[in-house]
Scaffold this motif. Sequence first.
Motif, mmCIF file in Angstrom:
data_model
loop_
_atom_site.group_PDB
_atom_site.id
_atom_site.type_symbol
_atom_site.label_atom_id
_atom_site.label_comp_id
_atom_site.label_asym_id
_atom_site.label_seq_id
_atom_site.Cartn_x
_atom_site.Cartn_y
_atom_site.Cartn_z
ATOM 1 N N GLY A 241 0.822 -1.207 0.000
ATOM 2 C CA GLY A 241 0.000 0.000 0.000
ATOM 3 C C GLY A 241 0.853 1.252 0.000
ATOM 4 N N ALA A 242 0.246 2.345 -0.363
ATOM 5 C CA ALA A 242 0.968 3.612 -0.450
ATOM 6 C C ALA A 242 1.508 4.066 0.898
ATOM 7 N N ASP A 243 0.846 3.674 1.979
ATOM 8 C CA ASP A 243 1.288 4.102 3.307
ATOM 9 C C ASP A 243 1.870 2.943 4.109
ATOM 10 N N ARG A 244 2.519 2.039 3.426
ATOM 11 C CA ARG A 244 3.053 0.840 4.061
ATOM 12 C C ARG A 244 4.180 1.173 5.043
ATOM 13 N N PRO A 245 4.397 0.287 6.004
ATOM 14 C CA PRO A 245 5.507 0.503 6.942
ATOM 15 C C PRO A 245 6.859 0.412 6.229
ATOM 16 N N LEU A 246 7.790 1.184 6.704
ATOM 17 C CA LEU A 246 9.159 1.145 6.192
ATOM 18 C C LEU A 246 9.968 0.310 7.177
ATOM 19 N N TYR B 3 13.166 2.594 2.600
ATOM 20 C CA TYR B 3 13.492 4.003 2.803
ATOM 21 C C TYR B 3 14.025 4.616 1.510
ATOM 22 N N ALA B 4 14.868 3.861 0.791
ATOM 23 C CA ALA B 4 15.426 4.369 -0.468
ATOM 24 C C ALA B 4 14.305 4.660 -1.472
ATOM 25 N N GLY C 168 12.170 11.597 -1.171
ATOM 26 C CA GLY C 168 11.307 12.632 -1.719
ATOM 27 C C GLY C 168 9.912 12.636 -1.119
ATOM 28 N N ARG C 169 9.584 11.624 -0.344
ATOM 29 C CA ARG C 169 8.254 11.515 0.247
ATOM 30 C C ARG C 169 8.294 11.844 1.740
ATOM 31 N N LEU C 170 7.125 12.168 2.273
ATOM 32 C CA LEU C 170 7.002 12.380 3.708
ATOM 33 C C LEU C 170 6.887 11.040 4.411
ATOM 34 N N ALA C 171 7.463 10.957 5.600
ATOM 35 C CA ALA C 171 7.362 9.748 6.413
ATOM 36 C C ALA C 171 7.093 10.148 7.854
ATOM 37 N N ARG D 269 10.435 14.820 5.494
ATOM 38 C CA ARG D 269 10.662 14.375 4.124
ATOM 39 C C ARG D 269 12.000 13.641 4.050
ATOM 40 N N VAL D 270 11.995 12.477 3.426
ATOM 41 C CA VAL D 270 13.214 11.690 3.271
ATOM 42 C C VAL D 270 14.013 12.298 2.116
#
Length: 165
Positions: free
Chosen positions: A83-88, A94-95, A99-102, A115-116
Amino acid sequence: MSTTHSERLRGLLEPLVSAKGLDLEEIEVSRAGRRRVLRIVVDSDDGVDLDACAELSRTISTTLDETDVMGEDEYQLEVTSPGADRPLTERRHYARAVGRLAKIQLHEGDDFVARVLAVDEEGLDLEVPGVKGRKPTARRVEFASIAKARVELEFNRKDKKEEEA
């Protein structure tokens, strides 16, 4: 799902997934009424499209039919992307989130959204958004200090290409 059953499935499926240039992220067997559901989650650095999931599903289905790893009971096979909001949980996650928010929760309890910007072997370079008109701040977080992390969905972010135009 027992550990040996999980290991047998992973041993059988991992080469099939890797042959398609994908990463096997998760294998889950659950019950849905009288049937079992075998859910296989795959991903890649470029993401996974519906055609890749369908092609992999056919390959996996054929292979499972040729083995006894799922036993005699009926099951439904699902091949999907995370999913788009899956756990990292892995460095590669992470890689892929650069560019995305976490949303990040540290072991000492500090929670924040950032933002990563970059990922290396030890951790992350982040940009924490400024609050109430303040400028964003840089922050370095080591993987060992992260308790949980998850990508945050952004609905109003402009793509960099749009910003440059």
